[in-house]
Structure formats: C-alpha cells, structure tokens
Design a protein around this motif. Structure first.
Motif: not given
Length: 313
Positions: A90-119
């Motif tokens: 599932g997705l957690k946040g924003p705010g405080v949340f709990w994980l089960i160590p070793i079993i759970d892993n927060a692999t990515m933190w997705i930023d929902h703000r507007v991003m700027v990329t120059s190319f």
C-alpha cells in the motif's frame, strides 16, 4: 577507477540513505532508550548481576531500534510505497505511519509536487536539413504513485529521456521557419506526445516551454543579411509609391494652372522670392522666365531692398 563511476556510486549511496527516511522523532526515541540503558547499566553495576544488566541493556536497545526503523514520517507532499515481503502492500503518508521491521520495506518515496525537468536536443536536423540546438523545460507531476513505483524503474529518468526523444521527433518534422515562429504550436505537440508516453507511468505533463533555439552562426548571419535586404526592398517600394503619389498630386495641381496663367505667374514669383530672400542663396532660372515673369525688375527690387536694410552694428 573512473571518476564518473565513483561519483555515481556516491550519489546512489547518498540516495539510498535518503530513501530510508529515518525520522528525527525516531532518532530521538532511540537515543532516549539508549541513554536509559546506559544509565541503568552504570547505576546497576555492582548491585545487580551482569546477566540482568545485559538483559536490561539489550532489551532497551532492541526497543529503541524498533522505534528507529518502524516509526516513519512522510511529508505533506510525499507518499511512501510499502512492500511486505516483496509484494505491494500500500501507500503510506502523509504524516506518521508504522512499519514492521524486516517484513515491511518503504522502497520509494514519491514526491507529488510539480517537478521541473530541463532537456535539450543538440545538432538536430530540421525538415529542411538545418542543424539546431533547442533547450526546453518540462513541468510534470506524479498523479499515481503506485504506477510510478511499479510500472517503471526510474520514472524521473524515463520522463527526461521521453521528453528529449519527443523533442528530436518534433524538430525533424518542422522547418526552421516553423520552429522560430510557431513555438506555441511546438509546445502543444510536445506536451501531447510526452503526456501519451508518461500516462501509463502515473505521470502527467502540465506544460512544455521552449526556452531557446540556437542556429549556426553562418546561417544566422545569412538570415540577418536577408532581413536587411528585405527591409531595403520595402524602403525602395515605399519610396516609389511616395513618388507616384507626389506625381499624382503635381498632375492634379497642374490642372489648376492650365487655364489660369496669372496664377502660374504668381506661383513662380512666389517660389523665386522664397529663394532670393535667403542670404547667400543662389537661384538658377531659365532665361525664358526673365521675360515671361519680369524677373529682371523683380531681381532689382529685391537687391535694392537688401541694400537698404540697416546694417548690424
């Protein structure tokens, strides 16, 4: 060892540390439990058996470590992608949340703000085979964190490469004149193409803006000379049109003097008088005008009037 490879390893290591998102609250709780364990060991030294002191220190350290890795805090603009035993939980946040160590892993933190990329697209040939360098800016936002985490490995790099590829495709389909003049249309087409590619990744493109278009210096000089020649041509055309208007005005004015020689005579005398009244003026008139307009008497009167003028002291 290669310098670029070494830098990339450092950046990946730093990024992996940042992805752990260890909360300051969790660090504070862990520090408190660790200090309590150390303080209890110091106070209990000599009063309690070593086994009891060891169990005390070990238990408090385990509890503090649990808080350190189980308590997470996500910022208002973040969503944490949690995997439980390798499967999406599932997705957690924003705010405080709990994980089960070793079993759970927060692999990515997705930023929902507007991003700027120059190319950019360097030395890309247009439809009329002109090499150009184009710089652009992409504004995008993640609207589905689950797709961004599961459907593509690195959505930020994927967006950058997709934008650069789309820019090269658009440049190859347009002529240089269309690129220089129709930037708004080019922005719309780029936004449409990139958005179609990024939508399956949970990313939407808000806008694309072309910042600069650089053409070869030789071509720039040729275009400058062409523009200057075009301006000179327009100036000559305007001058010719003005001459036509003046000639038409003179032709219209001549109609008023055809049957009125007195008016023509007075106009000629007025023009001659305007020329003679200027000091040091030299006026050349046809010899036939001397008799027809009585210029001899008129010139004598002007000379007499100039001689009788008071001299400056």
């Amino acid at each position: 060892m290669n310098t670029n490879l070494f830098k990339s390893l450092i950046e990946k290591n730093k990024q992996s540390k940042d992805d752990q998102h260890i909360s300051p609250i969790a660090i504070t709780i862990f520090t408190v439990f660790l200090l309590i364990a150390i303080l209890g060991a110091v106070i209990g030294d000599g009063r309690f058996p070593d086994a009891v002191i060891g169990v005390w220190v070990f238990s408090l350290t385990i509890i503090g470590t649990y808080f350190l890795f189980a308590l997470k805090v996500a910022s208002q603009w973040e969503k944490a992608v949690v995997l439980r035993l390798g499967k999406f939980h599932g997705l957690k946040g924003p705010g405080v949340f709990w994980l089960i160590p070793i079993i759970d892993n927060a692999t990515m933190w997705i930023d929902h703000r507007v991003m700027v990329t120059s190319f950019s697209a360097e030395k890309t040939l247009t439809k009329d085979t002109v090499p150009v360098d184009v710089d652009a800016v992409l504004f995008w936002v993640v609207w589905d964190a689950e797709k961004a985490a599961l459907e593509v490995k690195d959505y930020q790099s994927a967006i950058s490469w997709a934008a650069q590829t789309a820019l090269r495709e658009i440049i190859g389909q347009m002529s240089l004149a269309d690129i220089l003049v129709g930037r708004a249309k080019m922005d719309e087409e780029l936004q449409k193409i990139i958005d179609e590619r990024s939508t399956p990744w949970g990313v939407t493109v808000q806008s694309v803006e072309i910042r600069d278009v650089v053409i070869p210096q030789v071509l720039e000089d040729a275009m400058s000379r062409q523009a200057q020649a075009e301006r000179e041509r327009q100036a000559r055309v305007i001058l010719g049109e003005s001459e036509q208007q003046i000639a038409a005005s003179f032709a219209e004015a001549s109609q008023a003097y055809i049957n009125n020689p007195t008016a023509l005579h007075l106009r000629g005398m007025n023009m001659l008088f305007e020329g003679l009244k200027e000091k040091g003026a030299l006026v050349i008139v046809p010899s036939s005008a001397v008799d027809t307009m009585n210029l001899g008497g008129l010139s004598g009167m002007v000379s007499l009037a100039q001689n009788n003028l008071p001299k400056d002291k």
